[in-house]
Design a protein around this motif. Structure first.
Motif, short mmCIF file in Angstrom:
data_model
loop_
_atom_site.label_atom_id
_atom_site.label_comp_id
_atom_site.label_asym_id
_atom_site.label_seq_id
_atom_site.Cartn_x
_atom_site.Cartn_y
_atom_site.Cartn_z
N GLN A 342 0.81 -1.22 0.00
CA GLN A 342 0.00 0.00 0.00
C GLN A 342 0.85 1.27 0.00
OE1 GLN A 342 -2.31 -0.90 3.51
NE2 GLN A 342 -4.11 -1.53 2.30
N LEU A 343 2.01 1.19 0.65
CA LEU A 343 2.89 2.36 0.73
C LEU A 343 3.92 2.40 -0.38
CD1 LEU A 343 3.47 2.47 4.61
CD2 LEU A 343 1.83 3.78 3.26
N PRO A 367 -4.00 2.09 4.11
CA PRO A 367 -2.96 1.82 5.12
C PRO A 367 -3.45 1.98 6.56
CG PRO A 367 -2.05 3.11 3.32
CD PRO A 367 -3.52 3.02 3.08
#
Length: 404
Positions: A342-343, A367
């Motif tokens: 996600q990051l 997140p």
């Protein structure tokens, strides 16, 4: 093979321990000859505390150090490294049969004061054959308060030829008065490449399987080895990693929690099925129980059997907790990989073989939700440590995973 070969990714620790073993040998030889000690004798001390993350090798390091202290290799006179792995001293320590090295483990949830007082008494005597009397406590964090206070007497007033080796997850898991009298060594999490190389070299695992197991084991060497050689361990891991996809509704949450707890219970029962029966039979044989006694148990046997059953029950509880703990670590690894995706973080994923599931969960949430799910898993671990009913703790976790 040297005793240090199984200590993966701990070069600095090995350097410190080999230097201490050399200093210990010089001290022992000087004491025997009456000559002054040469070299840096301060490298050696009477008490050591090994800490590090799960599976980093605290016990492996302590056992290797014990072997190095008892090493009798003739190469040592030529500057060789203590802990050759081939001499009688090294071999018997690694086989845990050396007369002057005592291994202390607890099958149950704690180590009691009676056992520790007996060890402190043993520590006051000189070694029978080796240069040092070594007492290795595999799980010093399981000492009861009374047992820890008894141990303190041993490390406060050490015998000249006794060495205490304590293993614990962190320095905070031991009494301040004990750790202040120990030399502290911190082991770090070994890299996946180093663990995979060990599995190939030591256990003969195929390189591809070793790499997958090393990443899934997240730096825990023993966990990685089980995943590499045990089909059931791999199956249980896959069942745990299904949970993030099964908590879409309350029914799925409760079913996943029940399955996880049942698996832990089944593991404990499988271990107890053969181990407990053998221990009970051996105990009865030691008391001379036989069919010819007319069904009457020998004096004292009933109490001994009752005490054994108590220890076996405690061990079963510990086994269930450990199985659940491994499952929760697998879940943490899954959600950490989700967060990394996600990051947009770079680097290898611990669960690369579950990439499709990771992508599915990552794209369906944000997140912030993943962090809350990670906190839910950690909260479950804390609840289990506080003796909360396992099913209630896991059900609360799976419901929190659904909420995100």
């Amino acid at each position: 093979m040297a005793v240090w070969d199984d200590l993966v990714g701990q070069e600095r620790v090995v350097e410190q321990l080999t230097a201490a073993a050399r200093a210990a040998r010089a001290t022992a030889l000087a004491g025997r000859s009456g000559e002054p000690v040469t070299g840096n004798a301060s490298l050696m001390t009477h008490a050591w505390l090994f800490t590090g993350p799960p599976g980093a090798g605290q016990t492996t390091a302590a056992r290797a150090f014990a072997a190095a202290l008892q090493c009798t290799s003739p190469d040592l006179d030529l500057g060789g490294v203590p802990g050759c792995g081939f001499c009688d001293g090294c071999h018997t320590v690694m086989a845990e049969s050396h007369a002057d090295v005592k291994f202390v483990r607890s099958d149950g949830l704690s180590i009691g004061v009676g056992d520790m007082r007996a060890l402190v008494l043993r520590a006051s005597s000189y070694p029978t054959g080796g240069r040092w009397s070594v007492i290795l406590i595999d799980a010093a964090h399981r000492l009861t308060e009374a047992a820890a206070n008894a141990l303190l007497k041993g490390v406060e007033e050490p015998s000249p030829r006794t060495v205490w080796l304590l293993c614990a997850p962190s320095v905070q898991d031991t009494l301040p008065t004990i750790r202040s009298r120990c030399r502290h060594l911190v082991l770090r999490t070994p890299g996946a490449e180093a663990v995979a190389d060990l599995l190939v070299r030591r256990d003969g695992v195929e390189p591809a399987v070793a790499e997958l197991a090393a990443r899934a084991g997240q730096g825990d060497i023993e966990r990685s080895r089980r995943l590499a050689v045990d089909e059931q361990a791999r199956t249980r891991r896959l069942e745990v990693l299904r949970i993030p996809l099964e908590v879409a509704d309350i029914g799925g949450c409760l079913a996943a929690a029940q399955r996880l707890v049942d698996t832990a219970k089944a593991d404990a029962e499988a271990l107890a099925e053969t181990r407990d029966a053998k221990e009970t039979d051996d105990l009865k044989a030691a008391y001379g129980a036989a069919e010819g006694l007319g069904g009457k148990a020998p004096r004292g046997m009933a109490g001994a059997v009752k005490e054994l059953e108590k220890r076996q029950k405690s061990r079963a509880t510990r086994t269930r907790r450990e199985t659940l703990g491994v499952a929760l670590l697998d879940l943490l690894g899954f959600y950490r990989d989700v967060l990394a995706l996600q990051l947009g973080a770079r680097g290898a994923l611990a669960n690369q073989d579950q990439r499709s599931a990771l992508d599915r969960v990552a794209t369906a949430s944000v997140p912030e939700s993943t962090l809350r799910r990670i906190e839910a898993v950690l909260a479950c671990r804390r609840a289990l440590d506080r003796n909360v009913d396992p099913l209630l703790a896991v059900e609360a976790m799976t419901v929190a995973l659904r909420a995100g």
